[in-house]
Design a protein around this motif. Structure first.
Motif: not given
Length: 338
Positions: A50-51, A184-186, A311-313, A323-326
């Motif tokens: 993630t980022c 999704d950081g990738r 941000g990850q559940l 996930a809930v995007p930040i």
């Protein structure tokens, strides 16, 4: 996780967006094997990339840690309500004199204040809250490493640092990209372009600039039990004001430390660390005092359940379930419902 899984996670901690071919070359594996290994880890919630908003955004936003006390019987619905909010990046159920600790990101102090007064403190099930603004963040989770690779492998993955770019106020496309990367950081440039209504070439240039300016910071995480550090400890400490930076430099060198930040309030330093056990958490506090003799621990808590992290559940074991995007720019101002 076996040795190859641990090496793969460490590789992604060093170079979160590196190609499978590049990672495979360093690990001595083919790209297909590396991709297949990662897919298995990711699908079962054991690891993820993630980022988060980076230090380059520090002049255009604020970070806060909020302690929340819940009414009897309302803790779980309140915690789930907070976990659904895009500007609340972390939710932890902890021991001690508070029920929950939230990590909150906002566009500015005014937006944070309006949310605390108009939404948080009026939420059903919330009895009281205390907000601590963060100043300097001396270290954070993206710098934590598994340590499964050799120094030579780390050097090959890290490569040359990108040319630093000056940070700037993010425009609408920057914001959309930052939010998408927190999920999704990738994510590929094509996927990001489709989601953010842009072109792959434009997205590639923007993403490179965001990372070069440290406006975003990527991290590869694992389910905590798989890291052999299953217990999260939160320590509030007091340091003489003119010695905070010196104490923080000492603290950030400790293996267990995931976050160290200056904060406002009765305590001026917050430290979050991972420990092997509750007993080890007590040992960590003693080591903390020896490492920074001018530091006085004022309070501490152990996380019973980290429900949301960057941000990850997470489920009660620490495995990713969604996930809930930040989004620090999406803050409700009306009443919240648990």
């Amino acid at each position: 996780m076996d040795d190859v899984d641990q090496a793969l996670v460490h590789a992604l901690q060093v170079a979160p967006r590196a190609s499978w071919a590049r990672i495979g070359t360093v690990l001595g594996l083919d790209a297909a094997t590396v991709a297949r290994r990662w897919q298995r880890l990711h699908e079962c919630g054991a690891a993820w990339v993630t980022c988060g908003p980076g230090t380059g955004l520090s002049g255009s936003g604020c970070l806060a840690f909020v302690e929340v006390d819940c009414a009897s019987g309302d803790l779980m619905p309140v915690a789930r309500g907070f976990a659904e909010l895009p500007h609340v990046s972390a939710v932890e159920h902890v021991t001690g004199d508070r029920d929950l600790v939230l990590t909150v990101m906002a566009e500015d102090v005014g937006a944070l204040a309006r949310w605390v007064v108009g939404s948080l403190d009026t939420m059903r099930g919330v009895r009281s809250s205390r907000t601590h603004l963060a100043g300097t963040v001396f270290t954070e989770g993206s710098r934590w490493r598994f340590r499964a690779l050799t120094p030579r492998q780390v050097e090959r993955l890290a490569g040359e640092a990108p040319e630093p770019r000056p940070a700037r106020l993010p425009d609408a496309l920057d914001r959309r990209l930052i939010v998408a990367l927190t999920e999704d950081g990738r994510a590929s440039y094509t996927a990001l372009a489709e989601r953010c209504d842009s072109t792959p070439d434009t997205v590639r240039r923007r993403v490179h600039r965001l990372f070069a300016a440290r406006m975003v910071q990527a991290r590869c995480e694992v389910a905590r039990p798989l890291s052999e550090w299953p217990v999260a400890v939160i320590v509030w400490a007091r340091v003489p004001p003119d010695q905070v930076a010196e104490a923080a430099r000492s603290v950030t060198g400790m293996r267990e430390v995931r976050l160290c930040a200056g904060v406002t309030g009765r305590h001026n330093l917050l430290v979050i660390a991972w420990s092997r056990s509750v007993e080890d958490a007590q040992r960590f506090e003693a080591d903390l005092a020896r490492t920074a003799p001018n530091l006085v621990v004022g309070d501490r808590a152990v996380a019973l359940w980290t429900m949301k992290l960057s941000g990850q559940l997470l489920d009660h074991r620490g495995y990713r379930t969604g996930a809930v995007p930040i989004d620090a720019w999406d803050i409700p101002t009306g009443p919240l419902t648990a």
